[in-house]
Design an enzyme around this catalytic site. Structure first.
Site, short mmCIF file in Angstrom:
data_model
loop_
_atom_site.label_atom_id
_atom_site.label_comp_id
_atom_site.label_asym_id
_atom_site.label_seq_id
_atom_site.Cartn_x
_atom_site.Cartn_y
_atom_site.Cartn_z
N ARG A 225 0.85 -1.18 0.00
CA ARG A 225 0.00 0.00 0.00
C ARG A 225 0.89 1.24 0.00
O ARG A 225 2.01 1.22 0.52
CB ARG A 225 -0.93 0.02 1.23
CG ARG A 225 -2.06 -1.00 1.18
CD ARG A 225 -3.11 -0.61 0.15
NE ARG A 225 -4.26 -1.49 0.16
CZ ARG A 225 -4.42 -2.54 -0.64
NH1 ARG A 225 -3.45 -2.86 -1.49
NH2 ARG A 225 -5.52 -3.27 -0.58
N HIS A 273 -1.27 0.53 -9.86
CA HIS A 273 -1.97 -0.40 -8.96
C HIS A 273 -2.55 -1.58 -9.73
O HIS A 273 -3.74 -1.90 -9.63
CB HIS A 273 -3.07 0.32 -8.18
CG HIS A 273 -3.41 -0.35 -6.87
ND1 HIS A 273 -3.84 0.35 -5.78
CD2 HIS A 273 -3.36 -1.65 -6.49
CE1 HIS A 273 -4.06 -0.50 -4.77
NE2 HIS A 273 -3.77 -1.72 -5.18
#
Length: 310
Positions: A225, A273
């Site tokens: 993350r 991502h």
């Protein structure tokens, strides 16, 4: 039978509901707009459902994340604590993550940036040697995805080791844990791959102190993350040569702002991502199995501990 809520923030949830119905026609799968009776919702399969909505489903039996991470669910302060939360466990996602990390590691190891630059010359180098024996990959996070990456790195002939918050024993893999283990792993890793869940303890874990322990010219790969990375510390480590490159797939703000300095830094490999994309067909198989388990009174696959955050 209850309603299966399917919600994907910023995207069309209809294809997911349709895939659920295709694989399990008996399921009453609906998007958020089609739920006319909140009390009928039995399972919520979600990606970033707006905070406060989970508590409005009084008969909810399972919150199923549409990703390997669950921080988007646990961040809801009004989430009903008694409802179990599960992450996706899907072999497709494991393979996808392995492919992405392998691409980043080989790009750094085989010096592809340098080789591409030689085309401007053009120059034909000789005597080039890529020392695979010197590549030591440290994997932060030894869940399903972390173990898959570590084993894949070993399969390429690289040394690999892993770190987790609590002790783990994995055949054929050196495992470290705790603060001392983290420092030991970093000191012995020319590649550091972050696959940790984002929790209060792991936020900012990729920082100057950790980078200083790594050998000069190392590679950082963050596919966990964005909150794991202290961005200013990364730039400083690249400028000093402590890190030669970084491969980032996740960021504190997504999409990455157009004026962000990372865009112009060629030492940073940027991807949007997509390291471990979710396949609707294979992920839905996992969803259907967990719905079956919940209805049978069995624990779902991928059940997480909210106190730990994973």
């Amino acid at each position: 039978m209850g309603v299966i809520l399917v919600h994907v923030a910023g995207d069309d949830s209809a294809p997911w509901a349709e895939e659920l119905k295709r694989q399990a026609p008996e399921l009453d799968a609906r998007g958020l707009d089609a739920v006319d009776d909140p009390a009928a919702v039995e399972v919520a399969i979600t990606w970033k459902l707006p905070h406060g909505l989970y508590r409005g489903f009084p008969n909810l039996k399972l919150i199923q994340s549409m990703a390997a991470g669950v921080d988007h669910i646990l961040a809801d302060p009004q989430r009903p604590a008694q409802v179990p939360v599960a992450r996706v466990v899907d072999p497709w996602m494991g393979r996808s993550m392995v492919h992405h990390v392998t691409l980043a590691v080989l790009r750094w190891h085989r010096r592809m940036d340098w080789l591409e630059e030689l085309r401007a010359g053009p120059t034909w180098p000789t005597g080039v040697v890529f020392d695979a024996d010197a590549v030591r990959v440290g994997v932060l996070g030894l869940g399903h995805l972390g173990q898959a990456v570590a084993k894949a790195m070993q399969g390429l002939g690289f040394q690999a080791a892993g770190w987790s918050r609590s002790p783990k024993s994995i055949d054929g893999l050196a495992c470290h844990h705790g603060p001392d283990g983290l420092r030991e792993l970093a000191a012995g890793s020319s590649v550091l791959v972050c696959l940790l869940p984002l929790t209060g303890e792991t936020a900012g874990i990729l920082n100057a102190g950790l980078f200083e322990l790594m050998p000069p010219g190392s590679l950082l790969v963050n596919v966990g993350r964005g909150g794991h990375l202290v961005e200013a510390d990364l730039t400083a480590a690249l400028d000093s040569g402590r890190l030669a490159a970084a491969a980032l797939d996740v960021f504190g703000t997504e999409p990455l702002p157009k004026d962000h300095p990372f865009w112009a830094d060629r030492r940073i490999y940027l991807t949007p991502h997509i390291a471990s994309e979710i396949n609707p067909v294979t992920a839905t198989r996992a969803f259907v199995e967990n719905i079956r388990r919940v209805r049978a009174g069995e624990p779902p696959i991928g059940l997480i501990d909210p106190a730990k955050g994973y």
